[in-house]
Design a protein around this motif. Structure first.
Motif, PDB file in Angstrom:
ATOM      1  N   ARG A 122       0.812  -1.213   0.000  1.00 60.10           N
ATOM      2  CA  ARG A 122       0.000   0.000   0.000  1.00 60.10           C
ATOM      3  C   ARG A 122       0.850   1.270   0.000  1.00 60.10           C
ATOM      4  O   ARG A 122       0.518   2.230  -0.699  1.00 60.10           O
ATOM      5  CB  ARG A 122      -0.977  -0.003   1.174  1.00 60.10           C
ATOM      6  N   ASN A 123       1.949   1.308   0.745  1.00 62.13           N
ATOM      7  CA  ASN A 123       2.796   2.503   0.756  1.00 62.13           C
ATOM      8  C   ASN A 123       3.389   2.753  -0.628  1.00 62.13           C
ATOM      9  O   ASN A 123       3.437   3.899  -1.086  1.00 62.13           O
ATOM     10  CB  ASN A 123       3.909   2.374   1.800  1.00 62.13           C
ATOM     11  N   ALA A 124       3.835   1.710  -1.291  1.00 63.74           N
ATOM     12  CA  ALA A 124       4.385   1.845  -2.645  1.00 63.74           C
ATOM     13  C   ALA A 124       3.304   2.327  -3.613  1.00 63.74           C
ATOM     14  O   ALA A 124       3.575   3.154  -4.499  1.00 63.74           O
ATOM     15  CB  ALA A 124       4.970   0.517  -3.118  1.00 63.74           C
ATOM     16  N   PHE A 125       2.070   1.851  -3.432  1.00 66.58           N
ATOM     17  CA  PHE A 125       0.972   2.267  -4.303  1.00 66.58           C
ATOM     18  C   PHE A 125       0.716   3.767  -4.143  1.00 66.58           C
ATOM     19  O   PHE A 125       0.553   4.485  -5.131  1.00 66.58           O
ATOM     20  CB  PHE A 125      -0.298   1.460  -3.992  1.00 66.58           C
ATOM     21  N   VAL A 126       0.698   4.250  -2.920  1.00 66.23           N
ATOM     22  CA  VAL A 126       0.471   5.678  -2.673  1.00 66.23           C
ATOM     23  C   VAL A 126       1.576   6.501  -3.327  1.00 66.23           C
ATOM     24  O   VAL A 126       1.307   7.531  -3.969  1.00 66.23           O
ATOM     25  CB  VAL A 126       0.379   5.979  -1.156  1.00 66.23           C
ATOM     26  N   LYS A 127       2.793   6.043  -3.216  1.00 68.22           N
ATOM     27  CA  LYS A 127       3.931   6.758  -3.804  1.00 68.22           C
ATOM     28  C   LYS A 127       3.787   6.848  -5.326  1.00 68.22           C
ATOM     29  O   LYS A 127       3.962   7.919  -5.918  1.00 68.22           O
ATOM     30  CB  LYS A 127       5.235   6.049  -3.423  1.00 68.22           C
ATOM     31  N   VAL A 128       3.455   5.752  -5.961  1.00 73.18           N
ATOM     32  CA  VAL A 128       3.274   5.734  -7.420  1.00 73.18           C
ATOM     33  C   VAL A 128       2.062   6.572  -7.814  1.00 73.18           C
ATOM     34  O   VAL A 128       2.087   7.292  -8.819  1.00 73.18           O
ATOM     35  CB  VAL A 128       3.144   4.277  -7.939  1.00 73.18           C
ATOM     36  N   LEU A 129       1.007   6.487  -7.027  1.00 71.60           N
ATOM     37  CA  LEU A 129      -0.226   7.216  -7.314  1.00 71.60           C
ATOM     38  C   LEU A 129       0.026   8.726  -7.398  1.00 71.60           C
ATOM     39  O   LEU A 129      -0.566   9.411  -8.226  1.00 71.60           O
ATOM     40  CB  LEU A 129      -1.258   6.919  -6.220  1.00 71.60           C
ATOM     41  N   ARG A 130       0.912   9.231  -6.583  1.00 72.99           N
ATOM     42  CA  ARG A 130       1.190  10.675  -6.550  1.00 72.99           C
ATOM     43  C   ARG A 130       1.774  11.206  -7.868  1.00 72.99           C
ATOM     44  O   ARG A 130       1.593  12.380  -8.187  1.00 72.99           O
ATOM     45  CB  ARG A 130       2.128  11.002  -5.396  1.00 72.99           C
ATOM     46  N   THR A 131       2.453  10.345  -8.642  1.00 72.14           N
ATOM     47  CA  THR A 131       3.100  10.815  -9.875  1.00 72.14           C
ATOM     48  C   THR A 131       2.591  10.119 -11.139  1.00 72.14           C
ATOM     49  O   THR A 131       3.031  10.463 -12.241  1.00 72.14           O
ATOM     50  CB  THR A 131       4.631  10.607  -9.787  1.00 72.14           C
ATOM     51  N   ALA A 132       1.697   9.165 -11.001  1.00 71.63           N
ATOM     52  CA  ALA A 132       1.220   8.398 -12.162  1.00 71.63           C
ATOM     53  C   ALA A 132       0.449   9.295 -13.129  1.00 71.63           C
ATOM     54  O   ALA A 132      -0.321  10.157 -12.706  1.00 71.63           O
ATOM     55  CB  ALA A 132       0.328   7.252 -11.697  1.00 71.63           C
ATOM     56  N   PRO A 133       0.651   9.098 -14.433  1.00 70.25           N
ATOM     57  CA  PRO A 133      -0.097   9.892 -15.406  1.00 70.25           C
ATOM     58  C   PRO A 133      -1.568   9.458 -15.501  1.00 70.25           C
ATOM     59  O   PRO A 133      -2.417  10.238 -15.915  1.00 70.25           O
ATOM     60  CB  PRO A 133       0.630   9.637 -16.731  1.00 70.25           C
ATOM     61  N   ARG A 134      -1.858   8.219 -15.115  1.00 73.41           N
ATOM     62  CA  ARG A 134      -3.220   7.670 -15.224  1.00 73.41           C
ATOM     63  C   ARG A 134      -3.318   6.443 -14.330  1.00 73.41           C
ATOM     64  O   ARG A 134      -2.339   5.750 -14.117  1.00 73.41           O
ATOM     65  CB  ARG A 134      -3.493   7.280 -16.672  1.00 73.41           C
ATOM     66  N   LEU A 135      -4.514   6.172 -13.839  1.00 71.95           N
ATOM     67  CA  LEU A 135      -4.770   4.950 -13.083  1.00 71.95           C
ATOM     68  C   LEU A 135      -5.760   4.111 -13.874  1.00 71.95           C
ATOM     69  O   LEU A 135      -6.839   4.587 -14.245  1.00 71.95           O
ATOM     70  CB  LEU A 135      -5.347   5.267 -11.692  1.00 71.95           C
ATOM     71  N   ILE A 136      -5.375   2.883 -14.171  1.00 71.91           N
ATOM     72  CA  ILE A 136      -6.281   1.941 -14.825  1.00 71.91           C
ATOM     73  C   ILE A 136      -6.680   0.926 -13.768  1.00 71.91           C
ATOM     74  O   ILE A 136      -5.830   0.255 -13.184  1.00 71.91           O
ATOM     75  CB  ILE A 136      -5.600   1.246 -16.026  1.00 71.91           C
ATOM     76  N   TYR A 137      -7.971   0.837 -13.514  1.00 74.59           N
ATOM     77  CA  TYR A 137      -8.475  -0.033 -12.450  1.00 74.59           C
ATOM     78  C   TYR A 137      -9.380  -1.072 -13.082  1.00 74.59           C
ATOM     79  O   TYR A 137     -10.316  -0.730 -13.802  1.00 74.59           O
ATOM     80  CB  TYR A 137      -9.253   0.803 -11.423  1.00 74.59           C
ATOM     81  N   VAL A 138      -9.100  -2.338 -12.840  1.00 73.48           N
ATOM     82  CA  VAL A 138      -9.859  -3.425 -13.449  1.00 73.48           C
ATOM     83  C   VAL A 138     -10.767  -4.044 -12.386  1.00 73.48           C
ATOM     84  O   VAL A 138     -10.305  -4.468 -11.328  1.00 73.48           O
ATOM     85  CB  VAL A 138      -8.909  -4.499 -14.035  1.00 73.48           C
ATOM     86  N   LEU A 139     -12.045  -4.095 -12.691  1.00 75.66           N
ATOM     87  CA  LEU A 139     -13.031  -4.724 -11.809  1.00 75.66           C
ATOM     88  C   LEU A 139     -13.391  -6.078 -12.389  1.00 75.66           C
ATOM     89  O   LEU A 139     -13.500  -6.231 -13.604  1.00 75.66           O
ATOM     90  CB  LEU A 139     -14.297  -3.877 -11.717  1.00 75.66           C
ATOM     91  N   ASP A 140     -13.612  -7.072 -11.509  1.00 72.93           N
ATOM     92  CA  ASP A 140     -13.947  -8.377 -12.064  1.00 72.93           C
ATOM     93  C   ASP A 140     -15.068  -9.093 -11.348  1.00 72.93           C
ATOM     94  O   ASP A 140     -15.324 -10.237 -11.623  1.00 72.93           O
ATOM     95  CB  ASP A 140     -12.694  -9.266 -12.097  1.00 72.93           C
ATOM     96  N   ASN A 141     -15.740  -8.449 -10.429  1.00 69.37           N
ATOM     97  CA  ASN A 141     -16.772  -9.155  -9.697  1.00 69.37           C
ATOM     98  C   ASN A 141     -17.823  -8.182  -9.207  1.00 69.37           C
ATOM     99  O   ASN A 141     -17.494  -7.097  -8.729  1.00 69.37           O
ATOM    100  CB  ASN A 141     -16.146  -9.903  -8.522  1.00 69.37           C
ATOM    101  N   ALA A 142     -19.074  -8.587  -9.284  1.00 66.43           N
ATOM    102  CA  ALA A 142     -20.172  -7.693  -8.925  1.00 66.43           C
ATOM    103  C   ALA A 142     -20.145  -7.282  -7.458  1.00 66.43           C
ATOM    104  O   ALA A 142     -20.377  -6.128  -7.135  1.00 66.43           O
ATOM    105  CB  ALA A 142     -21.505  -8.380  -9.242  1.00 66.43           C
ATOM    106  N   GLY A 143     -19.871  -8.187  -6.559  1.00 66.06           N
ATOM    107  CA  GLY A 143     -19.895  -7.846  -5.137  1.00 66.06           C
ATOM    108  C   GLY A 143     -18.761  -6.948  -4.723  1.00 66.06           C
ATOM    109  O   GLY A 143     -18.942  -5.959  -4.012  1.00 66.06           O
TER     110      GLY A 143
END
Length: 186
Positions: free
Chosen positions: A143-164
């Motif tokens: 999670r800490n690495a994700f926050v760090k990358v999130l701060r400078t990422a040009p875009r976030l691609i989020y894949v959903l795969d389940n209704a619940g």
């Protein structure tokens, strides 16, 4: 190992689609008759899909899992409502994102609730969530690495795969917006 699992999943799916034991048996017999023609070098998902496609005709339903997905979606939405309130009350945006990511990781177990031996009635308790980050165990915690990358990422691609779990994943996206309001999310 794949074939017994596929048959178990097929039986579970059949039971979700109908209460008729004759149809359960017919689906299993049809699937067992197909086994010799399957290419066993395919992935378990590909094998399962082939067998499931043939069972839809027997069951008379294009999507025998539709009812289960609708139920899981309702349960996921019910679980997300109190979690959204916890996130809104969290003053620290990074901590809010850490919580949402932990809940999302837990919600990824949703798929398992449709398999034999899992009781979907326990799902709301499972997704009940905790605001205590110390009570949430993750095998790999990036999670800490994700926050760090999130701060400078040009875009976030989020894949959903389940209704619940999609309802819980929406909380992750909201928490990401608290970190970076200008981040394009696809």
């Amino acid at each position: 190992d794949c074939l017994p699992c596929i048959l178990g999943q097929l039986l579970s799916i059949s039971r979700q689609a109908t209460d008729d034991p004759w149809l359960h048996r017919k689906v299993l017999l049809d699937a067992m008759a197909r086994i010799p023609s399957l290419e066993l070098d395919q992935s378990p998902a590909e094998l399962t899909l082939q067998v499931l496609r043939s069972s839809t005709k027997t069951l008379g339903k294009q999507d025998p899992l539709a009812g289960g997905r609708e139920r899981l979606s309702r349960q996921g939405q019910a679980a997300a409502t109190p979690l959204a309130a916890l996130l809104a009350a969290e003053q620290n945006p990074e901590r809010a994102l850490h919580l949402a990511l932990a809940w999302s990781a837990q919600a990824n177990e949703v798929d398992a609730w449709q398999l034999p031996g899992h009781d979907a009635r326990a799902l709301p308790r499972f997704l009940g969530g905790s605001a205590d980050l110390n009570s949430i165990e993750l095998a790999i915690d990036d999670r800490n690495a994700f926050v760090k990358v999130l701060r400078t990422a040009p875009r976030l691609i989020y894949v959903l795969d389940n209704a619940g779990e999609a309802h819980i994943d929406c909380l992750v996206l909201r928490a990401c917006r608290r970190i970076r309001a200008d981040l394009p999310i696809t």
